[in-house]
Design a protein around this motif. Structure first.
Motif, PDB file in Angstrom:
ATOM      1  N   ALA A 104      79.138  51.368   1.608  1.00  0.00           N
ATOM      2  CA  ALA A 104      80.811  51.232   2.017  1.00  0.00           C
ATOM      3  C   ALA A 104      80.784  52.022   2.384  1.00  0.00           C
ATOM      4  CB  ALA A 104      81.546  50.839   0.501  1.00  0.00           C
ATOM      5  N   ARG A 105      80.144  53.715   2.189  1.00  0.00           N
ATOM      6  CA  ARG A 105      80.565  55.140   2.699  1.00  0.00           C
ATOM      7  C   ARG A 105      79.750  54.837   4.022  1.00  0.00           C
ATOM      8  NH1 ARG A 105      79.376  56.079  -2.295  1.00  0.00           N
ATOM      9  NH2 ARG A 105      77.259  56.929  -1.848  1.00  0.00           N
ATOM     10  N   LYS A 106      79.188  54.636   4.048  1.00  0.00           N
ATOM     11  CA  LYS A 106      78.289  54.508   5.841  1.00  0.00           C
ATOM     12  C   LYS A 106      78.826  52.878   6.982  1.00  0.00           C
ATOM     13  CE  LYS A 106      76.001  57.554   3.948  1.00  0.00           C
ATOM     14  NZ  LYS A 106      76.014  59.023   3.973  1.00  0.00           N
ATOM     15  N   GLU A 107      78.007  53.886   8.112  1.00  0.00           N
ATOM     16  CA  GLU A 107      78.486  53.153   8.979  1.00  0.00           C
ATOM     17  C   GLU A 107      77.599  52.739   9.446  1.00  0.00           C
ATOM     18  OE1 GLU A 107      80.994  55.246  11.783  1.00  0.00           O
ATOM     19  OE2 GLU A 107      82.623  55.384  10.489  1.00  0.00           O
ATOM     20  N   ASN A 108      76.354  53.462  10.409  1.00  0.00           N
ATOM     21  CA  ASN A 108      75.502  53.484  10.761  1.00  0.00           C
ATOM     22  C   ASN A 108      74.230  54.176  10.528  1.00  0.00           C
ATOM     23  OD1 ASN A 108      77.287  53.752  13.522  1.00  0.00           O
ATOM     24  ND2 ASN A 108      76.573  50.994  13.367  1.00  0.00           N
ATOM     25  N   HIS A 109      73.953  54.521   9.611  1.00  0.00           N
ATOM     26  CA  HIS A 109      72.316  55.109   9.201  1.00  0.00           C
ATOM     27  C   HIS A 109      72.682  54.926   8.134  1.00  0.00           C
ATOM     28  CE1 HIS A 109      73.416  58.802  12.739  1.00  0.00           C
ATOM     29  NE2 HIS A 109      72.301  58.705  12.214  1.00  0.00           N
ATOM     30  N   VAL A 110      71.286  54.629   7.679  1.00  0.00           N
ATOM     31  CA  VAL A 110      70.570  53.328   6.455  1.00  0.00           C
ATOM     32  C   VAL A 110      70.826  55.335   5.017  1.00  0.00           C
ATOM     33  CG1 VAL A 110      68.967  52.222   4.855  1.00  0.00           C
ATOM     34  CG2 VAL A 110      69.720  51.994   7.430  1.00  0.00           C
ATOM     35  N   PRO A 111      71.503  54.678   4.007  1.00  0.00           N
ATOM     36  CA  PRO A 111      71.356  55.455   2.857  1.00  0.00           C
ATOM     37  C   PRO A 111      70.781  55.184   1.902  1.00  0.00           C
ATOM     38  CG  PRO A 111      73.176  53.740   2.557  1.00  0.00           C
ATOM     39  CD  PRO A 111      72.397  53.463   3.726  1.00  0.00           C
ATOM     40  N   TRP A 112      69.830  56.405   1.501  1.00  0.00           N
ATOM     41  CA  TRP A 112      68.463  56.087   1.133  1.00  0.00           C
ATOM     42  C   TRP A 112      68.121  56.736  -0.072  1.00  0.00           C
ATOM     43  CZ3 TRP A 112      64.411  52.906   2.977  1.00  0.00           C
ATOM     44  CH2 TRP A 112      65.546  53.347   5.097  1.00  0.00           C
ATOM     45  N   LYS A 113      67.608  56.562  -0.828  1.00  0.00           N
ATOM     46  CA  LYS A 113      67.152  57.083  -2.774  1.00  0.00           C
ATOM     47  C   LYS A 113      65.398  56.600  -3.346  1.00  0.00           C
ATOM     48  CE  LYS A 113      68.154  52.476  -5.020  1.00  0.00           C
ATOM     49  NZ  LYS A 113      68.780  51.763  -6.301  1.00  0.00           N
ATOM     50  N   HIS A 114      65.158  57.649  -3.800  1.00  0.00           N
ATOM     51  CA  HIS A 114      63.682  57.008  -3.949  1.00  0.00           C
ATOM     52  C   HIS A 114      62.854  56.232  -4.723  1.00  0.00           C
ATOM     53  CE1 HIS A 114      63.254  61.162  -2.277  1.00  0.00           C
ATOM     54  NE2 HIS A 114      63.767  62.105  -3.523  1.00  0.00           N
ATOM     55  N   ALA A 115      62.413  55.928  -4.127  1.00  0.00           N
ATOM     56  CA  ALA A 115      61.848  54.459  -4.510  1.00  0.00           C
ATOM     57  C   ALA A 115      60.648  54.423  -5.892  1.00  0.00           C
ATOM     58  CB  ALA A 115      60.409  53.612  -4.133  1.00  0.00           C
ATOM     59  N   ARG A 116      61.272  55.969  -5.830  1.00  0.00           N
ATOM     60  CA  ARG A 116      59.978  56.468  -7.179  1.00  0.00           C
ATOM     61  C   ARG A 116      59.445  58.496  -6.861  1.00  0.00           C
ATOM     62  NH1 ARG A 116      54.355  53.664  -5.291  1.00  0.00           N
ATOM     63  NH2 ARG A 116      55.185  51.661  -5.258  1.00  0.00           N
ATOM     64  N   ASP A 117      59.792  58.982  -7.913  1.00  0.00           N
ATOM     65  CA  ASP A 117      59.578  59.948  -7.866  1.00  0.00           C
ATOM     66  C   ASP A 117      58.626  60.637  -6.771  1.00  0.00           C
ATOM     67  OD1 ASP A 117      61.401  59.903  -9.911  1.00  0.00           O
ATOM     68  OD2 ASP A 117      59.893  60.585 -11.823  1.00  0.00           O
ATOM     69  N   PRO A 118      59.007  61.527  -6.037  1.00  0.00           N
ATOM     70  CA  PRO A 118      57.894  62.297  -4.242  1.00  0.00           C
ATOM     71  C   PRO A 118      56.495  62.894  -6.094  1.00  0.00           C
ATOM     72  CG  PRO A 118      60.139  62.938  -5.034  1.00  0.00           C
ATOM     73  CD  PRO A 118      60.258  62.439  -6.384  1.00  0.00           C
ATOM     74  N   ASP A 119      55.776  62.063  -4.979  1.00  0.00           N
ATOM     75  CA  ASP A 119      53.734  62.898  -5.109  1.00  0.00           C
ATOM     76  C   ASP A 119      54.068  63.811  -5.400  1.00  0.00           C
ATOM     77  OD1 ASP A 119      53.607  60.077  -7.037  1.00  0.00           O
ATOM     78  OD2 ASP A 119      53.516  59.639  -4.286  1.00  0.00           O
ATOM     79  N   HIS A 120      54.554  64.648  -4.425  1.00  0.00           N
ATOM     80  CA  HIS A 120      54.773  66.098  -3.486  1.00  0.00           C
ATOM     81  C   HIS A 120      55.790  66.366  -3.413  1.00  0.00           C
ATOM     82  CE1 HIS A 120      52.675  69.427  -2.001  1.00  0.00           C
ATOM     83  NE2 HIS A 120      51.898  68.738  -2.016  1.00  0.00           N
ATOM     84  N   PRO A 121      56.413  66.548  -3.979  1.00  0.00           N
ATOM     85  CA  PRO A 121      58.379  66.735  -3.867  1.00  0.00           C
ATOM     86  C   PRO A 121      57.811  68.321  -2.398  1.00  0.00           C
ATOM     87  CG  PRO A 121      57.086  68.018  -5.751  1.00  0.00           C
ATOM     88  CD  PRO A 121      56.848  66.872  -5.504  1.00  0.00           C
ATOM     89  N   TYR A 123      57.127  68.540   0.437  1.00  0.00           N
ATOM     90  CA  TYR A 123      56.957  68.541   1.779  1.00  0.00           C
ATOM     91  C   TYR A 123      58.210  67.912   2.372  1.00  0.00           C
ATOM     92  CZ  TYR A 123      51.940  68.134   2.487  1.00  0.00           C
ATOM     93  OH  TYR A 123      50.129  68.684   2.597  1.00  0.00           O
ATOM     94  N   PHE A 124      59.037  66.920   1.386  1.00  0.00           N
ATOM     95  CA  PHE A 124      60.163  66.096   2.002  1.00  0.00           C
ATOM     96  C   PHE A 124      61.140  66.787   1.301  1.00  0.00           C
ATOM     97  CE2 PHE A 124      56.838  64.246   3.545  1.00  0.00           C
ATOM     98  CZ  PHE A 124      56.838  64.307   5.302  1.00  0.00           C
ATOM     99  N   THR A 125      62.470  67.050   1.406  1.00  0.00           N
ATOM    100  CA  THR A 125      63.474  66.877   0.182  1.00  0.00           C
ATOM    101  C   THR A 125      64.960  65.871   1.104  1.00  0.00           C
ATOM    102  OG1 THR A 125      63.292  68.583  -0.221  1.00  0.00           O
ATOM    103  CG2 THR A 125      65.567  68.129  -0.242  1.00  0.00           C
ATOM    104  N   LEU A 126      65.198  64.760   0.286  1.00  0.00           N
ATOM    105  CA  LEU A 126      66.436  63.904   0.555  1.00  0.00           C
ATOM    106  C   LEU A 126      67.338  64.480   0.416  1.00  0.00           C
ATOM    107  CD1 LEU A 126      67.349  61.389   1.725  1.00  0.00           C
ATOM    108  CD2 LEU A 126      66.816  60.045  -0.971  1.00  0.00           C
ATOM    109  N   ASP A 127      68.219  64.768   1.392  1.00  0.00           N
ATOM    110  CA  ASP A 127      69.619  65.667   1.113  1.00  0.00           C
ATOM    111  C   ASP A 127      70.830  64.781   0.336  1.00  0.00           C
ATOM    112  OD1 ASP A 127      68.088  67.614   2.334  1.00  0.00           O
ATOM    113  OD2 ASP A 127      69.710  67.004   4.523  1.00  0.00           O
ATOM    114  N   GLU A 128      71.896  65.557   0.128  1.00  0.00           N
ATOM    115  CA  GLU A 128      72.678  64.839  -1.270  1.00  0.00           C
ATOM    116  C   GLU A 128      73.120  64.360   0.000  1.00  0.00           C
ATOM    117  OE1 GLU A 128      75.213  68.604  -1.927  1.00  0.00           O
ATOM    118  OE2 GLU A 128      73.277  69.120  -2.733  1.00  0.00           O
ATOM    119  N   ASP A 129      73.544  64.365   1.278  1.00  0.00           N
ATOM    120  CA  ASP A 129      73.689  62.944   1.613  1.00  0.00           C
ATOM    121  C   ASP A 129      73.541  61.392   2.143  1.00  0.00           C
ATOM    122  OD1 ASP A 129      72.073  63.399   3.459  1.00  0.00           O
ATOM    123  OD2 ASP A 129      72.897  63.596   5.583  1.00  0.00           O
ATOM    124  N   GLY A 130      71.991  61.758   1.407  1.00  0.00           N
ATOM    125  CA  GLY A 130      70.986  60.344   1.087  1.00  0.00           C
ATOM    126  C   GLY A 130      70.578  59.429   2.493  1.00  0.00           C
TER     127      GLY A 130
END
Length: 240
Positions: A104-121, A123-130
């Motif tokens: 509901a808060r997004k227009e065109n970019h897909v918001p994400w969440k971790h499907a599982r805990d990162p195996d090797h955090p 390398y990547f970080t999911l920002d607070e904006d999701g």
């Protein structure tokens, strides 16, 4: 008298011709003896060589065994290195799935969440904006994206489904498209599903951000087994 001379000459000729067969036999005999001696010499040389090889081999058994052990150890290290590389590829996966609570808060970019805990955090970080996935180490990465869309109402037209992966980097103003996927859907029923999958291998720099844009955010299927329907997977790519 002349007849006597011819007879005497004929006898002399016969006498001279008689030793020739004997001489030929002697020559053949000598040739056979030479061939036999040559063959015997070869056989003796072969036997001596075999004996010397056997003596040398039995004199240094530990050296041969040590070399064999070293080769086996080397092969084991190579095999172990291959296993370690496979483990590195396995434990470095970052797997995301759609976060329907933030649609509901997004227009065109897909918001994400971790499907599982990162195996090797690291390398990547999911920002607070999701919606932004930040790269922490420059390198070559394999990027996979699948989004499943579904219909919930009757329509009489066609629809173009499209989603892109955008790369934001400090060396470029705006974004660079990494992957683009689009497909036309003809509506024959109000209830339909369509999964669009794409992947590729790309060089990324430290500090880059990846975002997924779609023209049909409201049509993303967020029902059961969401991870199997919509996923965003990124991991280091190692060439073997």
């Amino acid at each position: 008298m002349e007849m006597g001379k011819e007879e005497i000459a004929g006898k002399d000729y016969l006498v001279l011709m008689e030793p020739e067969p004997m001489s030929r036999l002697k020559t053949q005999y000598r040739s056979l003896r030479r061939q036999l001696c040559f063959i015997q010499s070869i056989c003796v040389l072969f036997c001596v060589t075999c004996c010397l090889f056997t003596i040398i081999y039995h004199s240094y058994p530990s050296t041969c065994k040590e070399n064999g052990t070293k080769e086996a150890a080397k092969y084991g290290m190579q095999h172990q290195g291959s296993k370690e590389m496979n483990q590195t590829q396995t434990i470095s996966v970052t797997r995301l799935t759609a976060n329907p609570d933030a649609f509901a808060r997004k227009e065109n970019h897909v918001p994400w969440k971790h499907a599982r805990d990162p195996d090797h955090p690291g390398y990547f970080t999911l920002d607070e904006d999701g919606e932004s996935l930040t790269v922490h180490h420059g390198g070559t990465y394999k990027v996979s994206l699948q989004i499943t869309y579904r219909g919930v109402e009757k329509r009489n037209d066609t629809l173009i489904l499209q989603h892109d992966i955008h790369r934001y980097t400090d060396s470029y103003v705006g974004y660079l498209p990494l992957l683009t996927y689009l497909e036309t859907v003809n509506f024959t029923s109000p209830y339909w599903r369509k999964s669009l999958f794409s992947e590729g291998i790309f060089p990324l720099e430290s500090g880059d951000k990846l975002k997924v844009w779609t023209n049909s955010l409201s049509l993303i299927d967020v029902g059961e087994k969401l991870e199997q329907k919509t996923s965003f997977v990124v991991y280091p790519h190692f060439s073997t």
